[in-house]
Enzyme design. Structure first.
Site, PDB file in Angstrom:
ATOM      1  N   GLU A  69      -0.872  -7.941 -18.225  1.00  0.00           N
ATOM      2  CA  GLU A  69      -0.863  -9.043 -19.209  1.00  0.00           C
ATOM      3  C   GLU A  69      -1.178  -8.547 -20.617  1.00  0.00           C
ATOM      4  O   GLU A  69      -0.655  -9.080 -21.605  1.00  0.00           O
ATOM      5  CB  GLU A  69      -1.852 -10.138 -18.802  1.00  0.00           C
ATOM      6  CG  GLU A  69      -1.437 -10.948 -17.572  1.00  0.00           C
ATOM      7  CD  GLU A  69      -1.865 -10.294 -16.253  1.00  0.00           C
ATOM      8  OE1 GLU A  69      -2.345  -9.131 -16.278  1.00  0.00           O
ATOM      9  OE2 GLU A  69      -1.708 -10.938 -15.202  1.00  0.00           O
ATOM     10  N   PHE A 131     -11.282 -20.401  -7.060  1.00  0.00           N
ATOM     11  CA  PHE A 131     -10.597 -19.108  -6.992  1.00  0.00           C
ATOM     12  C   PHE A 131      -9.805 -18.875  -8.281  1.00  0.00           C
ATOM     13  O   PHE A 131      -9.034 -19.731  -8.719  1.00  0.00           O
ATOM     14  CB  PHE A 131      -9.650 -19.075  -5.784  1.00  0.00           C
ATOM     15  CG  PHE A 131      -8.884 -17.780  -5.693  1.00  0.00           C
ATOM     16  CD1 PHE A 131      -9.539 -16.574  -5.480  1.00  0.00           C
ATOM     17  CD2 PHE A 131      -7.504 -17.767  -5.858  1.00  0.00           C
ATOM     18  CE1 PHE A 131      -8.833 -15.381  -5.423  1.00  0.00           C
ATOM     19  CE2 PHE A 131      -6.791 -16.574  -5.798  1.00  0.00           C
ATOM     20  CZ  PHE A 131      -7.462 -15.378  -5.585  1.00  0.00           C
ATOM     21  N   GLN A 132     -10.013 -17.742  -8.873  1.00  0.00           N
ATOM     22  CA  GLN A 132      -9.349 -17.334 -10.118  1.00  0.00           C
ATOM     23  C   GLN A 132      -9.595 -18.313 -11.269  1.00  0.00           C
ATOM     24  O   GLN A 132      -8.712 -18.579 -12.074  1.00  0.00           O
ATOM     25  CB  GLN A 132      -7.852 -17.106  -9.898  1.00  0.00           C
ATOM     26  CG  GLN A 132      -7.612 -15.919  -8.968  1.00  0.00           C
ATOM     27  CD  GLN A 132      -6.199 -15.392  -8.994  1.00  0.00           C
ATOM     28  OE1 GLN A 132      -5.262 -16.164  -9.146  1.00  0.00           O
ATOM     29  NE2 GLN A 132      -6.055 -14.090  -8.841  1.00  0.00           N
ATOM     30  N   LYS A 181      -3.088 -26.422 -13.215  1.00  0.00           N
ATOM     31  CA  LYS A 181      -1.892 -26.481 -12.373  1.00  0.00           C
ATOM     32  C   LYS A 181      -1.477 -27.928 -12.084  1.00  0.00           C
ATOM     33  O   LYS A 181      -0.286 -28.250 -12.081  1.00  0.00           O
ATOM     34  CB  LYS A 181      -2.168 -25.728 -11.064  1.00  0.00           C
ATOM     35  CG  LYS A 181      -0.909 -25.500 -10.242  1.00  0.00           C
ATOM     36  CD  LYS A 181      -1.151 -24.500  -9.122  1.00  0.00           C
ATOM     37  CE  LYS A 181       0.146 -24.213  -8.369  1.00  0.00           C
ATOM     38  NZ  LYS A 181      -0.046 -23.219  -7.300  1.00  0.00           N
ATOM     39  N   MET A 492      -9.407  11.293 -32.626  1.00  0.00           N
ATOM     40  CA  MET A 492     -10.170  10.715 -33.733  1.00  0.00           C
ATOM     41  C   MET A 492     -11.669  10.777 -33.462  1.00  0.00           C
ATOM     42  O   MET A 492     -12.477  10.998 -34.374  1.00  0.00           O
ATOM     43  CB  MET A 492      -9.717   9.268 -33.990  1.00  0.00           C
ATOM     44  CG  MET A 492     -10.332   8.641 -35.211  1.00  0.00           C
ATOM     45  SD  MET A 492     -10.053   9.623 -36.703  1.00  0.00           S
ATOM     46  CE  MET A 492      -8.637   8.782 -37.399  1.00  0.00           C
TER      47      MET A 492
HETATM   48  C1  LIG Z   1      -9.418   0.183 -26.511  1.00  0.00           C
HETATM   49  C2  LIG Z   1     -10.109   1.192 -27.348  1.00  0.00           C
HETATM   50  N1  LIG Z   1     -11.110   1.941 -26.845  1.00  0.00           N
HETATM   51  C3  LIG Z   1     -11.737   2.860 -27.605  1.00  0.00           C
HETATM   52  C4  LIG Z   1     -11.380   3.043 -28.917  1.00  0.00           C
HETATM   53  C5  LIG Z   1     -12.112   4.071 -29.789  1.00  0.00           C
HETATM   54  N2  LIG Z   1     -11.167   5.103 -30.251  1.00  0.00           N
HETATM   55  C6  LIG Z   1     -10.597   5.077 -31.469  1.00  0.00           C
HETATM   56  S1  LIG Z   1      -9.513   6.305 -31.721  1.00  0.00           S
HETATM   57  C7  LIG Z   1      -9.821   6.951 -30.213  1.00  0.00           C
HETATM   58  C8  LIG Z   1      -9.099   8.178 -29.740  1.00  0.00           C
HETATM   59  C9  LIG Z   1      -7.657   7.927 -29.510  1.00  0.00           C
HETATM   60  O1  LIG Z   1      -7.084   9.019 -28.817  1.00  0.00           O
HETATM   61  P1  LIG Z   1      -5.521   9.227 -28.788  1.00  0.00           P
HETATM   62  O2  LIG Z   1      -4.843   7.971 -28.451  1.00  0.00           O
HETATM   63  O3  LIG Z   1      -5.228  10.400 -27.929  1.00  0.00           O
HETATM   64  O4  LIG Z   1      -5.177   9.509 -30.312  1.00  0.00           O
HETATM   65  P2  LIG Z   1      -5.553  10.800 -31.221  1.00  0.00           P
HETATM   66  O5  LIG Z   1      -6.721  10.410 -32.049  1.00  0.00           O
HETATM   67  O6  LIG Z   1      -5.836  11.938 -30.317  1.00  0.00           O
HETATM   68  O7  LIG Z   1      -4.326  10.988 -32.063  1.00  0.00           O
HETATM   69  C10 LIG Z   1     -10.774   6.190 -29.526  1.00  0.00           C
HETATM   70  C11 LIG Z   1     -11.303   6.495 -28.185  1.00  0.00           C
HETATM   71  C12 LIG Z   1     -10.349   2.215 -29.407  1.00  0.00           C
HETATM   72  N3  LIG Z   1      -9.960   2.270 -30.674  1.00  0.00           N
HETATM   73  N4  LIG Z   1      -9.707   1.335 -28.608  1.00  0.00           N
END
Ligand SMILES: Cc1ncc(C[n+]2csc(CCOP(=O)(O)OP(=O)(O)O)c2C)c(N)n1
Ligand SMILES: [Mg+2]
Length: 596
Positions: A69, A131-132, A181, A492
């Site tokens: 979803e 449920f749900q 529903k 990052m």
């Molecule tokens: C759902 C979610 N969880 C955690 C984060 C924290 N976060 C921001 S950037 C990042 C790393 C992203 O890694 P990747 O997609 O491999 O991109 P890269 O920075 O390596 O290009 C994280 C964990 C986030 N933004 N979104």
């Protein structure tokens, strides 16, 4: 502020049917009445009546079955962000509904028009932990623009009108409609033109008064160092043309936010590119030194301002926004105009005169630009993410291209190195910063624009978060491309570890825990140790896929991806040691920018 493109909220609905009709059929007829041609819907017990009804409207509404979803919610957003129309997604109650929450919150922070429909347990058992059952209206109360639990079949037609009206007017946003529903099964004679009942909300913003426009024009006339700070509001208001006219008429340079990228051509001589934490040095210096800031459809996000007290501290601030709650929220505006930014710009362009002499200001900006351009090591022996993005930008510049991104370094490098020339060509989860946004949003955009090239520039961490949507792309024949910048890390976060935590690796390596990289040892990763095997994964989903690591492979591989007819993943090995620069650390100013 309805636009030509937005779906009609006032068009005359279908003539009321004299036949008793089920709630589920009324919901779907309302979607048709509002011009919806695509919906992303994952079924379950409490939403089955609406799915059954959708089969009766097959010729008018395409139902796409996402594989999660959240993917459906992001696909609806990709559709909405790339068209300006309302995106529609649907889920069953309980886990289906909670799986939508992140996409709803995401739409709220970026002001994206979205209608999310959820099935709910029958009204007699609501509140009994049936449920749900989840109280999804309660869960989503603070992440929606508005929300409904419909308890009477006679309310459906009115609620649906209101939902589309609220989502697509004023400051856009997500609206949740929760449908038990038994209400979907109940029958009534529908009144599709039932009047809306929204005390206190018109969605229509009165035009700015002529004296307000004159004040802005006078401020511009007196300015010596003006800067336009333009954001997502320009895109939402379809005001790009008016913005360009203002800039060209006055010679005022334009810096955009992440949400604003493309609302002003990135290759225009007056473009300062993006401002903020990873924005250009020249945009940030221009704002810092400005004596006038025209803040248009922006919200002074902390990723833009850094230290608020220092942000544009020498400037008179003109803030134009359709949402009065944004005015003075973060930064006091000396001139505040609550109105549709397109109307304001059109009126302003009629009377505005350029500042007397901007030659010195242009010269100063030119010097900043020349001494601190975005750059990367062109001599690097392998492939840098920045290089791959720049090459893709060059190879697609004569094609209508939409780019979606995940969240992380690859997202910021895309903002820096891909030239966006038109609005609605970058799909980025900007306010919420949700990893996993790229692939499903690309999918939604491709459905809305089958003739355009749609590329998800993604990170390995982000792609995995909604990788199941590869199945949707294959089965529903949605040929999106994925340029995967695979650094084997949560890049990052690694960058922040390097800068602020002495490079101590804390769960940011995406390979097996017994690899030395998991604790920050090892000196880079050879392709033989790469995990997971994205090419095998993509092929398992029926995609074409290819992996590269050498510089001379980049261009031909990108060309092959662009020219492929089906869904295609290009896995590019990039180093994790690279940092996104410049970087203004949180709460600081351009003077504290890290440049290397
Ligand atoms: C759902 C979610 N969880 C955690 C984060 C924290 N976060 C921001 S950037 C990042 C790393 C992203 O890694 P990747 O997609 O491999 O991109 P890269 O920075 O390596 O290009 C994280 C964990 C986030 N933004 N979104
Ligand atoms: Mg990564």
């Amino acid at each position: 502020m309805s636009t030509g493109k937005a779906q009609s909220t006032t068009s005359s609905p279908q003539p009321p049917s004299a036949q008793p009709t089920s709630g589920a059929d009324i919901v779907v007829q309302c979607l048709v009445n509002h011009g919806v041609d695509t919906i992303f819907a994952y079924p379950g017990g409490t939403s089955m009546p609406m799915h059954q009804a959708l089969t009766r409207f097959r010729d008018r509404i395409r139902v796409v079955l996402p594989r999660h979803e959240q993917g459906g919610g992001f696909a609806a957003q990709g559709y909405a962000r790339s068209t300006g129309k309302v995106g529609v997604c649907m889920a069953t109650s309980g886990p289906g509904a909670t799986n939508l929450v992140t996409s709803i919150a995401d739409a709220k922070l970026d002001s994206i028009p979205l209608v999310a429909l959820t099935g709910q347990v029958g009204t007699p058992v609501i509140g009994s932990d049936a449920f749900q059952e989840t109280p999804i209206v309660e869960v989503c109360r603070s992440v929606t623009k508005h929300h409904y639990l419909v308890t009477d079949v006679n309310d459906i037609a009115r609620v649906m009108r209101e939902a589309f009206h609220i989502a697509s007017t004023g400051r856009r946003g997500p609206v949740l409609v929760d449908l038990p529903k038994n209400v979907q099964f109940a029958q009534t004679i529908p009144q599709y033109d039932a009047p809306m009942d929204l005390p206190g909300y018109t969605g229509v913003c009165p035009p700015a008064a002529p004296e307000e426009i004159r004040k802005v024009a006078a401020a511009i006339r007196q300015a010596r160092r003006p800067v336009i700070y333009a954001g997502g509001g320009i895109v939402a208001a379809e005001a790009s043309g008016a913005l360009r006219a203002l800039a060209e008429k006055t010679g005022i340079p334009v810096a955009t936010t992440l949400m604003g990228l493309g609302c002003f051509p990135g290759d225009h001589p007056l473009s300062l590119d993006m401002l903020g934490m990873h924005g250009s040095i020249y945009a940030n210096y221009a704002v810092h030194e400005a004596d006038l800031i025209l803040a248009l459809g922006v919200r002074f996000d902390d990723r833009v301002t850094g230290k608020v007290a220092e942000f544009a501290k020498h400037a008179t601030i003109v803030h134009v926004d359709i949402d009065p709650s944004e005015i003075h929220k973060v930064k006091h505006a000396q001139i505040a105009v609550v109105a549709d930014v397109k109307q304001v710009l059109a009126a302003l362009n009629e009377i505005v005169e350029p500042p007397e002499n901007l030659a010195d200001w242009h010269k100063t900006i030119q010097q900043w630009r020349a001494s601190d351009p975005f750059h990367y090591d062109k001599a690097y022996e392998g492939i840098l993410a920045q290089h791959a993005i720049e090459e893709l930008s060059n190879l697609t510049k004569d094609r209508e291209t939409i780019v979606a991104v995940g969240v992380g370094q690859h997202q910021m490098w895309t903002a820096q190195f891909f030239k966006f020339r038109r609005p609605r060509t970058l799909l980025s989860s900007s306010g919420l910063g949700t990893m996993g946004f790229g692939l499903p949003s690309a999918m939604g955009a491709k459905l809305a624009h089958p003739e355009k090239l749609v590329v998800d520039i993604d990170g390995d961490g982000s792609l995995l978060m909604n990788v199941q949507e590869m199945a949707t792309c294959y089965c529903e024949k949605i040929p999106v491309k994925v340029l995967l910048l695979n650094n084997q890390h949560l890049g990052m976060v690694v960058q922040w570890e390097d800068r602020f935590h002495a490079s101590n690796r804390a769960h940011t390596y995406l390979g097996p825990i017994d690899h030395p990289e998991a604790i920050g040892l090892g000196n880079g990763i050879g392709p033989e140790q790469r995990y997971p095997d994205f090419v095998a994964i993509a092929r398992g989903f029926g995609w074409q896929a290819h992996s590269i690591s050498k510089k001379n492979e980049l261009r031909p591989a990108l060309l092959e991806m662009i020219q492929s007819t089906g869904p295609y993943l290009l896995d590019v090995a990039v180093p994790y040691q690279e940092h996104v620069l410049p970087m203004i650390p949180s709460g600081m100013t351009v003077k504290d920018a890290i440049r290397e």
